[in-house]
Design a protein around this motif. Sequence first.
Motif, PDB file in Angstrom:
ATOM      1  N   VAL A  71       0.846  -1.193   0.000  1.00 58.54           N
ATOM      2  CA  VAL A  71       0.000   0.000   0.000  1.00 58.54           C
ATOM      3  C   VAL A  71       0.879   1.239   0.000  1.00 58.54           C
ATOM      4  CG1 VAL A  71      -1.652   1.366   1.340  1.00 58.54           C
ATOM      5  CG2 VAL A  71      -1.943  -1.105   1.170  1.00 58.54           C
ATOM      6  N   ILE A  72       0.523   2.209  -0.820  1.00 60.76           N
ATOM      7  CA  ILE A  72       1.215   3.496  -0.842  1.00 60.76           C
ATOM      8  C   ILE A  72       0.184   4.591  -0.625  1.00 60.76           C
ATOM      9  CG2 ILE A  72       2.425   5.152  -2.325  1.00 60.76           C
ATOM     10  CD1 ILE A  72       3.852   2.815  -3.637  1.00 60.76           C
ATOM     11  N   LEU A  73       0.463   5.485   0.316  1.00 58.85           N
ATOM     12  CA  LEU A  73      -0.417   6.620   0.591  1.00 58.85           C
ATOM     13  C   LEU A  73      -0.044   7.786  -0.312  1.00 58.85           C
ATOM     14  CD1 LEU A  73      -0.427   6.580   4.517  1.00 58.85           C
ATOM     15  CD2 LEU A  73      -2.130   5.602   2.966  1.00 58.85           C
ATOM     16  N   LEU A  74      -1.058   8.409  -0.901  1.00 59.46           N
ATOM     17  CA  LEU A  74      -0.813   9.515  -1.823  1.00 59.46           C
ATOM     18  C   LEU A  74      -1.885  10.570  -1.629  1.00 59.46           C
ATOM     19  CD1 LEU A  74       1.342   9.992  -4.066  1.00 59.46           C
ATOM     20  CD2 LEU A  74      -0.396   9.289  -5.717  1.00 59.46           C
ATOM     21  N   ASP A  75      -1.449  11.812  -1.460  1.00 56.54           N
ATOM     22  CA  ASP A  75      -2.388  12.923  -1.355  1.00 56.54           C
ATOM     23  C   ASP A  75      -3.273  12.941  -2.601  1.00 56.54           C
ATOM     24  OD1 ASP A  75      -2.877  15.852  -0.042  1.00 56.54           O
ATOM     25  OD2 ASP A  75      -2.856  15.985  -2.235  1.00 56.54           O
ATOM     26  N   GLY A  87       0.581  -3.531  -6.065  1.00 59.39           N
ATOM     27  CA  GLY A  87       0.025  -3.057  -4.814  1.00 59.39           C
ATOM     28  C   GLY A  87      -1.156  -2.139  -5.051  1.00 59.39           C
ATOM     29  N   GLU A  88      -1.468  -1.363  -4.055  1.00 61.38           N
ATOM     30  CA  GLU A  88      -2.610  -0.470  -4.144  1.00 61.38           C
ATOM     31  C   GLU A  88      -2.219   0.915  -3.663  1.00 61.38           C
ATOM     32  OE1 GLU A  88      -6.569  -1.072  -1.849  1.00 61.38           O
ATOM     33  OE2 GLU A  88      -5.061  -2.008  -0.595  1.00 61.38           O
ATOM     34  N   ILE A  89      -2.656   1.912  -4.399  1.00 65.82           N
ATOM     35  CA  ILE A  89      -2.428   3.297  -4.009  1.00 65.82           C
ATOM     36  C   ILE A  89      -3.690   3.803  -3.327  1.00 65.82           C
ATOM     37  CG2 ILE A  89      -2.123   5.662  -4.847  1.00 65.82           C
ATOM     38  CD1 ILE A  89      -0.293   4.580  -6.992  1.00 65.82           C
ATOM     39  N   ILE A  90      -3.533   4.288  -2.132  1.00 70.82           N
ATOM     40  CA  ILE A  90      -4.657   4.858  -1.399  1.00 70.82           C
ATOM     41  C   ILE A  90      -4.553   6.367  -1.472  1.00 70.82           C
ATOM     42  CG2 ILE A  90      -5.704   5.148   0.866  1.00 70.82           C
ATOM     43  CD1 ILE A  90      -5.095   2.307   1.472  1.00 70.82           C
ATOM     44  N   GLN A  91      -5.554   6.967  -2.111  1.00 67.39           N
ATOM     45  CA  GLN A  91      -5.600   8.413  -2.215  1.00 67.39           C
ATOM     46  C   GLN A  91      -6.239   8.996  -0.953  1.00 67.39           C
ATOM     47  OE1 GLN A  91      -6.836  10.106  -5.995  1.00 67.39           O
ATOM     48  NE2 GLN A  91      -6.812   8.061  -6.903  1.00 67.39           N
ATOM     49  N   VAL A  92      -5.528   9.900  -0.337  1.00 63.08           N
ATOM     50  CA  VAL A  92      -5.968  10.500   0.919  1.00 63.08           C
ATOM     51  C   VAL A  92      -6.420  11.927   0.648  1.00 63.08           C
ATOM     52  CG1 VAL A  92      -5.286  11.100   3.266  1.00 63.08           C
ATOM     53  CG2 VAL A  92      -4.302   9.067   2.156  1.00 63.08           C
ATOM     54  N   PRO A  93      -7.635  12.291   1.054  1.00 57.75           N
ATOM     55  CA  PRO A  93      -8.084  13.673   0.844  1.00 57.75           C
ATOM     56  C   PRO A  93      -7.075  14.677   1.395  1.00 57.75           C
ATOM     57  CG  PRO A  93      -9.913  12.316   1.582  1.00 57.75           C
ATOM     58  CD  PRO A  93      -8.672  11.466   1.686  1.00 57.75           C
ATOM     59  N   SER A  94      -6.869  15.745   0.646  1.00 58.91           N
ATOM     60  CA  SER A  94      -5.869  16.743   1.024  1.00 58.91           C
ATOM     61  C   SER A  94      -6.130  17.258   2.433  1.00 58.91           C
ATOM     62  CB  SER A  94      -5.894  17.908   0.038  1.00 58.91           C
ATOM     63  OG  SER A  94      -5.527  17.460  -1.253  1.00 58.91           O
ATOM     64  N   GLY A  95      -5.031  17.399   3.184  1.00 58.69           N
ATOM     65  CA  GLY A  95      -5.108  17.908   4.547  1.00 58.69           C
ATOM     66  C   GLY A  95      -5.104  16.835   5.608  1.00 58.69           C
ATOM     67  N   ILE A 138      18.796   7.274   2.270  1.00 63.18           N
ATOM     68  CA  ILE A 138      17.423   7.429   1.817  1.00 63.18           C
ATOM     69  C   ILE A 138      16.571   6.343   2.454  1.00 63.18           C
ATOM     70  CG2 ILE A 138      17.662   5.984  -0.231  1.00 63.18           C
ATOM     71  CD1 ILE A 138      15.684   9.235  -0.167  1.00 63.18           C
ATOM     72  N   GLY A 139      15.413   6.704   2.937  1.00 63.53           N
ATOM     73  CA  GLY A 139      14.578   5.712   3.600  1.00 63.53           C
ATOM     74  C   GLY A 139      13.165   6.204   3.797  1.00 63.53           C
ATOM     75  N   HIS A 140      12.296   5.336   4.250  1.00 66.08           N
ATOM     76  CA  HIS A 140      10.908   5.670   4.533  1.00 66.08           C
ATOM     77  C   HIS A 140      10.537   5.053   5.869  1.00 66.08           C
ATOM     78  CE1 HIS A 140       9.583   7.365   0.587  1.00 66.08           C
ATOM     79  NE2 HIS A 140      10.614   6.662   0.156  1.00 66.08           N
ATOM     80  N   ASP A 141       9.749   5.777   6.642  1.00 62.11           N
ATOM     81  CA  ASP A 141       9.270   5.253   7.918  1.00 62.11           C
ATOM     82  C   ASP A 141       7.976   4.496   7.648  1.00 62.11           C
ATOM     83  OD1 ASP A 141       8.432   4.738  10.459  1.00 62.11           O
ATOM     84  OD2 ASP A 141       8.895   6.732  11.250  1.00 62.11           O
ATOM     85  N   TYR A 142       8.139   3.233   7.239  1.00 66.64           N
ATOM     86  CA  TYR A 142       6.967   2.456   6.855  1.00 66.64           C
ATOM     87  C   TYR A 142       6.070   2.158   8.051  1.00 66.64           C
ATOM     88  CZ  TYR A 142       9.279   1.755   2.344  1.00 66.64           C
ATOM     89  OH  TYR A 142       9.876   1.952   1.113  1.00 66.64           O
ATOM     90  N   ASP A 143       6.637   2.015   9.242  1.00 72.76           N
ATOM     91  CA  ASP A 143       5.809   1.784  10.426  1.00 72.76           C
ATOM     92  C   ASP A 143       4.862   2.965  10.653  1.00 72.76           C
ATOM     93  OD1 ASP A 143       6.989  -0.652  10.887  1.00 72.76           O
ATOM     94  OD2 ASP A 143       8.446   0.116  12.354  1.00 72.76           O
ATOM     95  N   LYS A 144       5.388   4.177  10.475  1.00 67.54           N
ATOM     96  CA  LYS A 144       4.559   5.357  10.666  1.00 67.54           C
ATOM     97  C   LYS A 144       3.478   5.427   9.595  1.00 67.54           C
ATOM     98  CE  LYS A 144       4.871  10.329  11.543  1.00 67.54           C
ATOM     99  NZ  LYS A 144       5.782  11.475  11.759  1.00 67.54           N
ATOM    100  N   LEU A 152      -2.161   4.745   7.955  1.00 65.88           N
ATOM    101  CA  LEU A 152      -3.143   4.048   7.144  1.00 65.88           C
ATOM    102  C   LEU A 152      -4.282   3.516   8.015  1.00 65.88           C
ATOM    103  CD1 LEU A 152      -4.144   2.688   4.547  1.00 65.88           C
ATOM    104  CD2 LEU A 152      -2.547   0.813   5.020  1.00 65.88           C
ATOM    105  N   ASN A 153      -3.944   2.907   9.136  1.00 66.75           N
ATOM    106  CA  ASN A 153      -4.974   2.378  10.031  1.00 66.75           C
ATOM    107  C   ASN A 153      -5.852   3.498  10.572  1.00 66.75           C
ATOM    108  OD1 ASN A 153      -4.121  -0.283   9.729  1.00 66.75           O
ATOM    109  ND2 ASN A 153      -2.647  -0.140  11.430  1.00 66.75           N
ATOM    110  N   GLU A 154      -5.239   4.632  10.915  1.00 67.50           N
ATOM    111  CA  GLU A 154      -6.019   5.767  11.437  1.00 67.50           C
ATOM    112  C   GLU A 154      -6.994   6.289  10.388  1.00 67.50           C
ATOM    113  OE1 GLU A 154      -3.524   8.846  12.924  1.00 67.50           O
ATOM    114  OE2 GLU A 154      -2.368   7.507  14.227  1.00 67.50           O
ATOM    115  N   LEU A 155      -6.529   6.382   9.153  1.00 65.91           N
ATOM    116  CA  LEU A 155      -7.378   6.902   8.081  1.00 65.91           C
ATOM    117  C   LEU A 155      -8.518   5.943   7.759  1.00 65.91           C
ATOM    118  CD1 LEU A 155      -4.549   8.263   5.745  1.00 65.91           C
ATOM    119  CD2 LEU A 155      -6.168   9.635   7.059  1.00 65.91           C
TER     120      LEU A 155
END
Length: 350
Positions: A199-203, A262-270, A324-330, A335-338
């Motif tokens: 899963v990838i989060l994207l504004d 995978g799946e891209i999850i679009q997150v409403p801006s803000g 270079i890295g990503h905090d995947y845990d965060k 994702l769970n909160e959203l």
Amino acid sequence: MKILIIGGTNFIGPYVIRHLNAMGYHDITLFHRGQSEIDLPATVKHIYGDKQNLEQHRAAFQSLSPDVVVDMIAYTETDTELVLRTFRGITKRLVMISSQDVYRAYGVVRQADTGSLEPTPISELSALRNNRYPYQDPAKDPDEWCNRYDKIPLEEMVMNDPYIKATIVRLPAVYGPNDPQHRLLHYFKLKPLRDSRSVILLDEGYANWLWTHGYVEDVAYGIALAITNERATGRLYNITEPQTSTMLDFIHAIGEQLNWDGEIIQVPSGHLPDELGIPLRTEQNIIVESNRIREELGYREAFSFIEGLKKTIDWELAHLPVGIGHDYDKEDAMLNELREAGVICTDKHS
């Protein structure tokens, strides 16, 4: 034709030189500091020096007597004044590499220019930014490049100079092998895709934003045409890819090259935190057209979008910056909160 290039050792410049050489222009001199190891044709000559001390090399430039000077590193008014002063009486023509960040649409996207959206597509006649020095940072020294950079006054200076005729080439966001900004990493989620994140989060606004790009070898060919074609004298050109993809489509294209499913999850801006959100006014698209250089100079891409993308991906993955890295845990926690808040929608990669 004798060609002198100022800069030209980093990213785009070597591709320009190789195109010129392939086109039969072998009298090329490069003015640079000699700090970069680059693979160039053996016929290329070198003058070593710092641009800040350009006038100290005036005798060498007079001896060379170039038909055209190309400024690949025009960033500040002080630099450009120096170039114009140094080469008056030495050359009749200057090609300056500019940027499409001069357009008002760019200022609107960065929330620096307020008011209505700019119409698209953007041409060479479109409105320029109202705000100046777009990257100013009060926390940094006033002499830092970011506090003095603006291509708009530089364009005005060279086009209005009474002694040297100018050509201006406005570049898009350029990607490709040797990109020092690593755009595919920072803007297009290359590392999460490579890491097979499910899963990838994207504004949401960013996902649907349109931003014109250009593949480096094709962009360099456009610059070479502007250098060598007398018709370009006194003209200003955009170089862009013929089609502008949404950021979401660009990311999907990268995913396809990496066999990502995978799946891209679009997150409403803000709703994303600052480190994951996009502080841009994404309802303003930056769709730039390049009809003029195609019609006047015969510019065409040599590489398809997928060919350029694959070459870039291969290079990026072989040259990942240290640290270079990503905090995947965060991201997983976000994702769970959203999901619990019911504010997400899903765009399944197929």
